[in-house]
Motif scaffolding. Structure first.
Motif, PDB file in Angstrom:
ATOM      1  N   ALA A  24      -4.075  -1.975  -8.516  1.00 32.45           N
ATOM      2  CA  ALA A  24      -4.532  -0.980  -7.541  1.00 32.45           C
ATOM      3  C   ALA A  24      -5.969  -0.548  -7.827  1.00 32.45           C
ATOM      4  O   ALA A  24      -6.332  -0.253  -8.966  1.00 32.45           O
ATOM      5  CB  ALA A  24      -3.615   0.238  -7.573  1.00 32.45           C
ATOM      6  N   ASN A  25      -6.791  -0.575  -6.777  1.00 27.61           N
ATOM      7  CA  ASN A  25      -8.195  -0.124  -6.845  1.00 27.61           C
ATOM      8  C   ASN A  25      -9.038  -0.925  -7.845  1.00 27.61           C
ATOM      9  O   ASN A  25     -10.108  -0.470  -8.265  1.00 27.61           O
ATOM     10  CB  ASN A  25      -8.261   1.366  -7.191  1.00 27.61           C
ATOM     11  CG  ASN A  25      -7.551   2.225  -6.166  1.00 27.61           C
ATOM     12  OD1 ASN A  25      -7.749   2.068  -4.975  1.00 27.61           O
ATOM     13  ND2 ASN A  25      -6.688   3.122  -6.629  1.00 27.61           N
ATOM     14  N   ALA A  26      -8.589  -2.112  -8.229  1.00 28.12           N
ATOM     15  CA  ALA A  26      -9.348  -2.951  -9.152  1.00 28.12           C
ATOM     16  C   ALA A  26     -10.311  -3.861  -8.390  1.00 28.12           C
ATOM     17  O   ALA A  26     -10.148  -4.106  -7.189  1.00 28.12           O
ATOM     18  CB  ALA A  26      -8.395  -3.808  -9.995  1.00 28.12           C
ATOM     19  N   LEU A  27     -11.322  -4.356  -9.091  1.00 19.87           N
ATOM     20  CA  LEU A  27     -12.194  -5.402  -8.553  1.00 19.87           C
ATOM     21  C   LEU A  27     -11.583  -6.730  -8.969  1.00 19.87           C
ATOM     22  O   LEU A  27     -11.509  -7.048 -10.163  1.00 19.87           O
ATOM     23  CB  LEU A  27     -13.608  -5.274  -9.120  1.00 19.87           C
ATOM     24  CG  LEU A  27     -14.575  -6.423  -8.789  1.00 19.87           C
ATOM     25  CD1 LEU A  27     -14.793  -6.525  -7.279  1.00 19.87           C
ATOM     26  CD2 LEU A  27     -15.907  -6.241  -9.505  1.00 19.87           C
ATOM     27  N   VAL A  28     -11.135  -7.521  -7.988  1.00 23.63           N
ATOM     28  CA  VAL A  28     -10.391  -8.739  -8.284  1.00 23.63           C
ATOM     29  C   VAL A  28     -11.087  -9.946  -7.654  1.00 23.63           C
ATOM     30  O   VAL A  28     -10.562 -10.612  -6.775  1.00 23.63           O
ATOM     31  CB  VAL A  28      -8.935  -8.633  -7.793  1.00 23.63           C
ATOM     32  CG1 VAL A  28      -8.097  -9.786  -8.347  1.00 23.63           C
ATOM     33  CG2 VAL A  28      -8.308  -7.313  -8.216  1.00 23.63           C
ATOM     34  N   ASN A  76     -10.292  -4.473  -4.339  1.00 22.82           N
ATOM     35  CA  ASN A  76     -11.383  -5.205  -3.704  1.00 22.82           C
ATOM     36  C   ASN A  76     -11.330  -6.656  -4.155  1.00 22.82           C
ATOM     37  O   ASN A  76     -11.683  -6.980  -5.281  1.00 22.82           O
ATOM     38  CB  ASN A  76     -12.728  -4.587  -4.065  1.00 22.82           C
ATOM     39  CG  ASN A  76     -13.888  -5.250  -3.335  1.00 22.82           C
ATOM     40  OD1 ASN A  76     -13.688  -6.146  -2.514  1.00 22.82           O
ATOM     41  ND2 ASN A  76     -15.100  -4.823  -3.628  1.00 22.82           N
ATOM     42  N   LEU A  77     -10.833  -7.527  -3.279  1.00 18.63           N
ATOM     43  CA  LEU A  77     -10.742  -8.952  -3.568  1.00 18.63           C
ATOM     44  C   LEU A  77     -11.823  -9.733  -2.835  1.00 18.63           C
ATOM     45  O   LEU A  77     -11.839 -10.958  -2.853  1.00 18.63           O
ATOM     46  CB  LEU A  77      -9.367  -9.502  -3.147  1.00 18.63           C
ATOM     47  CG  LEU A  77      -8.130  -9.055  -3.902  1.00 18.63           C
ATOM     48  CD1 LEU A  77      -7.727  -7.620  -3.568  1.00 18.63           C
ATOM     49  CD2 LEU A  77      -6.954  -9.977  -3.590  1.00 18.63           C
ATOM     50  N   SER A  78     -12.740  -9.036  -2.201  1.00 23.93           N
ATOM     51  CA  SER A  78     -13.691  -9.665  -1.295  1.00 23.93           C
ATOM     52  C   SER A  78     -14.910 -10.219  -2.017  1.00 23.93           C
ATOM     53  O   SER A  78     -15.135  -9.954  -3.198  1.00 23.93           O
ATOM     54  CB  SER A  78     -14.155  -8.652  -0.248  1.00 23.93           C
ATOM     55  OG  SER A  78     -14.992  -7.672  -0.845  1.00 23.93           O
ATOM     56  N   LYS A  95      -1.754  -3.085   0.486  1.00 20.60           N
ATOM     57  CA  LYS A  95      -2.043  -2.030   1.466  1.00 20.60           C
ATOM     58  C   LYS A  95      -3.476  -1.521   1.329  1.00 20.60           C
ATOM     59  O   LYS A  95      -3.896  -1.084   0.259  1.00 20.60           O
ATOM     60  CB  LYS A  95      -1.057  -0.875   1.291  1.00 20.60           C
ATOM     61  CG  LYS A  95       0.366  -1.215   1.700  1.00 20.60           C
ATOM     62  CD  LYS A  95       1.298  -0.016   1.645  1.00 20.60           C
ATOM     63  CE  LYS A  95       1.572   0.409   0.224  1.00 20.60           C
ATOM     64  NZ  LYS A  95       2.609   1.479   0.157  1.00 20.60           N
ATOM     65  N   GLY A  96      -4.224  -1.623   2.426  1.00 22.42           N
ATOM     66  CA  GLY A  96      -5.592  -1.134   2.439  1.00 22.42           C
ATOM     67  C   GLY A  96      -6.561  -1.924   1.582  1.00 22.42           C
ATOM     68  O   GLY A  96      -7.684  -1.474   1.344  1.00 22.42           O
ATOM     69  N   ALA A  97      -6.172  -3.088   1.119  1.00 19.66           N
ATOM     70  CA  ALA A  97      -7.047  -3.883   0.248  1.00 19.66           C
ATOM     71  C   ALA A  97      -8.150  -4.565   1.053  1.00 19.66           C
ATOM     72  O   ALA A  97      -7.964  -4.925   2.218  1.00 19.66           O
ATOM     73  CB  ALA A  97      -6.235  -4.935  -0.503  1.00 19.66           C
ATOM     74  N   ASN A  98      -9.309  -4.743   0.426  1.00 16.88           N
ATOM     75  CA  ASN A  98     -10.409  -5.483   1.040  1.00 16.88           C
ATOM     76  C   ASN A  98     -10.281  -6.941   0.606  1.00 16.88           C
ATOM     77  O   ASN A  98     -10.557  -7.296  -0.537  1.00 16.88           O
ATOM     78  CB  ASN A  98     -11.754  -4.922   0.594  1.00 16.88           C
ATOM     79  CG  ASN A  98     -12.918  -5.607   1.303  1.00 16.88           C
ATOM     80  OD1 ASN A  98     -12.724  -6.514   2.112  1.00 16.88           O
ATOM     81  ND2 ASN A  98     -14.134  -5.170   1.011  1.00 16.88           N
TER      82      ASN A  98
END
Length: 265
Positions: free
Chosen positions: A137-141, A159-161, A187-190
């Protein structure tokens, strides 16, 4: 928090990290060498170093070879693992909240049940690993999870973008080719420009996720909840989309690429 600079941890902190280019390219690297197969430290040594940390300091293990080490169930929130080589390591149920894992090598490692909330995973290699039940959750992936098992994991708000304004190293984004993500929540992920070709997204929660220009060729969306998900420019060539939930409330489905070639049965 500040990095440790004292002599007590000099041996741990002096190793230079791998270059960012190496972290994304296997060419020319000997992944059978000691650097990618052995560990310079033991679990006991790392636990002792964490216990000895002064307030406000972190243990910098950047660039260290920790392959095959068992760090399961440890509180590693005050550890930095940038460019570390942690292939076939055991991080099961470990607490890695907010930890920097940028450019790390973690091929075939086990992070099942690990807490990675708010962690930074940029240009890292997690191919073939286990992440079932992990929390991103809320990580930079922006890392490579090809062929990984990531069932019932949490990516809410992550943020997977791709950062299209800072791509000197190439298009770094979440890459999940042939990964199993069944039951996971986004949910709500980029997820703009994410790579999920041949991935399994059965029963996932993609509500409110941004899938803009994502690559989903041959991806299985069976039972996935796509309420409010943005499919603008997403490539659905040969993707299985016929049994998605709340497809009528998905956004820009008409602007998805190759929708006419998707499997709607």
């Amino acid at each position: 928090m500040k990095l440790i600079s004292g002599l007590a941890f000099a041996a741990i902190c002096l190793v230079a990290p791998l270059s960012s280019v190496q972290a994304q390219d296997l060419t020319g690297l000997d992944v059978t060498s000691d650097a990618f197969t052995k560990s310079e430290l033991t679990r006991d040594q790392i636990e002792a170093a964490i216990r000895a940390l002064p307030d406000g300091k972190i243990l910098d293990l950047s660039g260290k070879s920790l392959n095959g080490i068992d760090l399961s169930k440890l509180d590693l929130r005050r550890v930095k693992l940038q460019s570390a080589r942690i292939n076939k390591a055991n991080f099961k149920d470990a607490d890695l909240e907010g930890v920097v894992l940028d450019q790390a090598w973690a091929l075939n490692s086990d992070f099942s049940g690990a807490n990675l909330k708010g962690a930074s995973l940029f240009a890292s290699q997690f191919g073939g690993g286990k992440f079932d039940g992990a929390n991103f959750a809320n990580a930079l992936v922006a890392a490579d999870f090809s062929n990984a098992s990531i069932k019932n994991a949490t990516f809410d708000g992550a943020n997977l973008s791709a950062d299209e304004k800072n791509q000197s190293m190439g298009l770094m984004r979440g890459a999940f080719k042939s990964a199993t993500l069944d039951g996971s929540s986004f949910k709500g992920a980029n997820m703009a420009r994410v790579m999920m070709e041949f991935a399994s997204l059965k029963g996932t929660d993609l509500s409110g996720a941004n899938l803009r220009k994502g690559e989903f060729a041959a991806t299985d969306f069976t039972g996935a909840n796509v309420a409010g998900a943005n499919f603008d420019g997403a490539d659905l060539n040969s993707a299985r989309i016929g049994n998605m939930k709340n497809a009528e409330s998905a956004k820009n489905m008409d602007k998805a690429k190759n929708r006419d070639r998707a499997n709607v049965n």
